[in-house]
Design a protein around this motif. Structure first.
Motif, PDB file in Angstrom:
ATOM      1  N   CYS A 136     -12.439  44.955  58.342  1.00 37.93           N
ATOM      2  CA  CYS A 136     -12.932  43.696  57.784  1.00 37.93           C
ATOM      3  C   CYS A 136     -11.771  42.870  57.238  1.00 37.93           C
ATOM      4  CB  CYS A 136     -13.929  43.961  56.666  1.00 37.93           C
ATOM      5  SG  CYS A 136     -15.506  44.585  57.243  1.00 37.93           S
ATOM      6  N   VAL A 137     -11.674  41.633  57.726  1.00 35.00           N
ATOM      7  CA  VAL A 137     -10.704  40.648  57.231  1.00 35.00           C
ATOM      8  C   VAL A 137     -11.516  39.407  56.897  1.00 35.00           C
ATOM      9  CG1 VAL A 137      -8.615  39.339  57.721  1.00 35.00           C
ATOM     10  CG2 VAL A 137      -8.911  41.622  58.715  1.00 35.00           C
ATOM     11  N   GLU A 138     -11.654  39.108  55.616  1.00 33.52           N
ATOM     12  CA  GLU A 138     -12.642  38.142  55.158  1.00 33.52           C
ATOM     13  C   GLU A 138     -12.004  36.909  54.512  1.00 33.52           C
ATOM     14  OE1 GLU A 138     -15.455  40.201  52.617  1.00 33.52           O
ATOM     15  OE2 GLU A 138     -14.760  42.111  53.446  1.00 33.52           O
ATOM     16  N   ALA A 139     -12.493  35.735  54.888  1.00 33.75           N
ATOM     17  CA  ALA A 139     -12.179  34.511  54.163  1.00 33.75           C
ATOM     18  C   ALA A 139     -13.151  34.420  53.000  1.00 33.75           C
ATOM     19  CB  ALA A 139     -12.325  33.300  55.076  1.00 33.75           C
ATOM     20  N   ALA A 140     -12.643  34.281  51.770  1.00 35.52           N
ATOM     21  CA  ALA A 140     -13.512  34.409  50.612  1.00 35.52           C
ATOM     22  C   ALA A 140     -13.098  33.487  49.475  1.00 35.52           C
ATOM     23  CB  ALA A 140     -13.508  35.864  50.119  1.00 35.52           C
ATOM     24  N   CYS A 141     -14.036  33.307  48.562  1.00 34.34           N
ATOM     25  CA  CYS A 141     -13.796  32.711  47.254  1.00 34.34           C
ATOM     26  C   CYS A 141     -14.327  33.735  46.266  1.00 34.34           C
ATOM     27  CB  CYS A 141     -14.515  31.378  47.100  1.00 34.34           C
ATOM     28  SG  CYS A 141     -14.141  30.168  48.386  1.00 34.34           S
ATOM     29  N   THR A 142     -13.445  34.539  45.682  1.00 38.23           N
ATOM     30  CA  THR A 142     -13.836  35.662  44.839  1.00 38.23           C
ATOM     31  C   THR A 142     -13.628  35.310  43.371  1.00 38.23           C
ATOM     32  OG1 THR A 142     -11.636  36.676  44.793  1.00 38.23           O
ATOM     33  CG2 THR A 142     -13.039  37.192  46.690  1.00 38.23           C
ATOM     34  N   GLN A 143     -13.612  36.342  42.520  1.00 42.77           N
ATOM     35  CA  GLN A 143     -13.326  36.131  41.107  1.00 42.77           C
ATOM     36  C   GLN A 143     -11.930  35.562  40.899  1.00 42.77           C
ATOM     37  OE1 GLN A 143     -13.765  40.428  40.375  1.00 42.77           O
ATOM     38  NE2 GLN A 143     -11.743  40.409  39.441  1.00 42.77           N
ATOM     39  N   LEU A 144     -11.055  35.677  41.906  1.00 45.27           N
ATOM     40  CA  LEU A 144      -9.716  35.101  41.814  1.00 45.27           C
ATOM     41  C   LEU A 144      -9.727  33.588  41.975  1.00 45.27           C
ATOM     42  CD1 LEU A 144      -7.768  37.695  44.021  1.00 45.27           C
ATOM     43  CD2 LEU A 144      -7.928  37.629  41.520  1.00 45.27           C
ATOM     44  N   ASP A 145     -10.718  33.062  42.697  1.00 44.01           N
ATOM     45  CA  ASP A 145     -10.765  31.614  42.966  1.00 44.01           C
ATOM     46  C   ASP A 145     -12.218  31.139  43.078  1.00 44.01           C
ATOM     47  OD1 ASP A 145     -10.966  33.117  45.387  1.00 44.01           O
ATOM     48  OD2 ASP A 145     -10.590  31.312  46.550  1.00 44.01           O
ATOM     49  N   PRO A 146     -13.025  31.313  42.038  1.00 39.53           N
ATOM     50  CA  PRO A 146     -14.417  30.862  42.114  1.00 39.53           C
ATOM     51  C   PRO A 146     -14.493  29.354  42.297  1.00 39.53           C
ATOM     52  CG  PRO A 146     -13.822  31.343  39.851  1.00 39.53           C
ATOM     53  CD  PRO A 146     -12.678  31.822  40.699  1.00 39.53           C
ATOM     54  N   ILE A 147     -15.590  28.903  42.901  1.00 39.00           N
ATOM     55  CA  ILE A 147     -15.800  27.478  43.154  1.00 39.00           C
ATOM     56  C   ILE A 147     -16.673  26.892  42.037  1.00 39.00           C
ATOM     57  CG2 ILE A 147     -16.755  25.780  44.758  1.00 39.00           C
ATOM     58  CD1 ILE A 147     -14.268  27.260  45.767  1.00 39.00           C
ATOM     59  N   TRP A 148     -16.208  25.793  41.461  1.00 37.98           N
ATOM     60  CA  TRP A 148     -17.027  24.990  40.551  1.00 37.98           C
ATOM     61  C   TRP A 148     -17.432  23.739  41.319  1.00 37.98           C
ATOM     62  CZ3 TRP A 148     -19.291  25.959  36.028  1.00 37.98           C
ATOM     63  CH2 TRP A 148     -18.823  27.031  35.256  1.00 37.98           C
ATOM     64  N   LEU A 149     -18.745  23.559  41.460  1.00 38.31           N
ATOM     65  CA  LEU A 149     -19.244  22.442  42.260  1.00 38.31           C
ATOM     66  C   LEU A 149     -20.020  21.490  41.352  1.00 38.31           C
ATOM     67  CD1 LEU A 149     -18.844  21.971  45.275  1.00 38.31           C
ATOM     68  CD2 LEU A 149     -21.135  22.881  45.679  1.00 38.31           C
ATOM     69  N   ALA A 150     -19.655  20.217  41.441  1.00 40.71           N
ATOM     70  CA  ALA A 150     -20.324  19.184  40.648  1.00 40.71           C
ATOM     71  C   ALA A 150     -21.555  18.666  41.390  1.00 40.71           C
ATOM     72  CB  ALA A 150     -19.362  18.035  40.364  1.00 40.71           C
ATOM     73  N   PRO A 151     -22.536  18.126  40.652  1.00 42.49           N
ATOM     74  CA  PRO A 151     -23.721  17.554  41.319  1.00 42.49           C
ATOM     75  C   PRO A 151     -23.333  16.498  42.345  1.00 42.49           C
ATOM     76  CG  PRO A 151     -24.110  17.750  38.968  1.00 42.49           C
ATOM     77  CD  PRO A 151     -22.663  18.101  39.186  1.00 42.49           C
ATOM     78  N   GLY A 152     -23.950  16.573  43.518  1.00 40.82           N
ATOM     79  CA  GLY A 152     -23.684  15.613  44.579  1.00 40.82           C
ATOM     80  C   GLY A 152     -22.494  15.937  45.452  1.00 40.82           C
ATOM     81  N   SER A 153     -21.773  17.007  45.155  1.00 46.22           N
ATOM     82  CA  SER A 153     -20.586  17.359  45.945  1.00 46.22           C
ATOM     83  C   SER A 153     -20.896  18.545  46.864  1.00 46.22           C
ATOM     84  CB  SER A 153     -19.414  17.685  45.034  1.00 46.22           C
ATOM     85  OG  SER A 153     -19.723  18.797  44.209  1.00 46.22           O
ATOM     86  N   GLN A 154     -19.930  18.886  47.723  1.00 45.13           N
ATOM     87  CA  GLN A 154     -20.112  20.019  48.624  1.00 45.13           C
ATOM     88  C   GLN A 154     -18.794  20.750  48.815  1.00 45.13           C
ATOM     89  OE1 GLN A 154     -21.590  18.283  52.314  1.00 45.13           O
ATOM     90  NE2 GLN A 154     -19.542  18.209  53.164  1.00 45.13           N
ATOM     91  N   HIS A 155     -18.890  21.984  49.300  1.00 37.00           N
ATOM     92  CA  HIS A 155     -17.706  22.803  49.562  1.00 37.00           C
ATOM     93  C   HIS A 155     -17.815  23.404  50.953  1.00 37.00           C
ATOM     94  CE1 HIS A 155     -15.214  26.476  49.575  1.00 37.00           C
ATOM     95  NE2 HIS A 155     -14.380  25.737  48.875  1.00 37.00           N
TER      96      HIS A 155
END
Length: 279
Positions: free
Chosen positions: A251-270
């Motif tokens: 397994c080689v995974e592209a991720a957003c883990t505890q090292l780089d969590p995403i904060w998303l504002a209302p109306g935005s996308q990731h």
């Protein structure tokens, strides 16, 4: 399932609806449980992804291909909910299937809402040169949301212990097999036993599989991710992996883990994306 298909059709696989495509450019199979790519092979090549031959019964998660970990990676912080989130065990619909540039583009969305404020969708693009998977998360609520995620890709190799991952030299990582200790990768990563590491890295990686006919090299690029997860259970075989298949994947995974969590504002996308090509 794939060999018996000409064009595109929907089949039943272990109680799950699977969209199977077999065209001049190659073949692709996507489960509507989890919007999960199960199989991809360009014309004339062996499959790039590994899939268990003995999956758990639906609606349990399918081991293999590219499962979606969403809206959290690993265990939820409060200990509630299934491991790796709801997306991989939910039912999805195929919204569109478009042939383009000698390939295919699929758009999928969940049948039911999976979160109070976040809405995911998946775009899969495949042709004779590459496989690209996009996990797009839209914030439809009113307050900022923190989440983690991953494209939990299982790559087929001739033997796990004869494979290596290039591109991680010098990267720091959290080693879950060693009490979550933080270390730095020395040189390229060779696989010698059980691995469960979260690397703080946004680099493209190369999975090198040493075969009798020469090295097979897959370039694994990504977007929207500062974590790369490398995982293999070693000798501790999960029940849904046949004994003789245990060393056929990494397994080689592209991720957003505890090292780089995403904060998303209302109306935005990731956008989290992984693009795989033959190097």
């Amino acid at each position: 399932m794939v060999a018996a298909t000409d064009g595109q059709r929907e089949v039943d696989w272990h109680g799950r609806k699977v969209v199977v495509i077999h065209e001049q450019w190659g073949s692709l199979a996507v489960s509507l449980q989890g919007a999960q790519v199960l199989h991809f092979a360009p014309r004339g090549q062996s499959p790039w992804l590994w899939l268990t031959a003995t999956p758990y019964e639906a609606p349990q998660a399918i081991r293999g291909g590219i499962p979606l970990s969403w809206p959290w990676f690993a265990d939820r912080e409060d200990g509630q909910g299934p491991q790796h989130g709801y997306a991989r065990i939910a039912e999805w619909r195929l919204d569109a299937s478009e042939e383009e540039n000698d390939g295919i583009e699929l758009h999928l969305s969940p049948l039911q809402p999976l979160d109070e404020q976040l809405s995911p969708r998946v775009v899969i693009k495949a042709n004779h040169q590459r496989l690209r998977v996009e996990l797009i998360t839209e914030h439809t609520g009113d307050t900022p949301v923190r989440f983690t995620q991953a494209l939990h890709s299982y790559f087929a190799v001739s033997n796990t212990h004869s494979s290596r991952v290039e591109g991680l030299a010098g990267a720091t990582f959290i080693d879950k097999m060693n009490g979550f200790r933080e270390s730095e990768q020395q040189g390229e990563l060779a696989v010698r036993g059980a691995l469960d590491r979260m690397y703080h890295s946004n680099r493209a990686l190369t999975l090198v599989d040493t075969r009798a006919e020469g090295d097979h090299r897959l370039r694994i690029a990504k977007e929207g991710s500062d974590s790369s997860v490398i995982w293999h259970p070693g000798d501790k075989r999960p029940n849904d992996i046949p004994a003789d298949h245990l060393y056929g994947f990494l397994c080689v995974e592209a991720a957003c883990t505890q090292l780089d969590p995403i904060w998303l504002a209302p109306g935005s996308q990731h956008l989290l994306a992984q693009q795989i090509t033959l190097d």
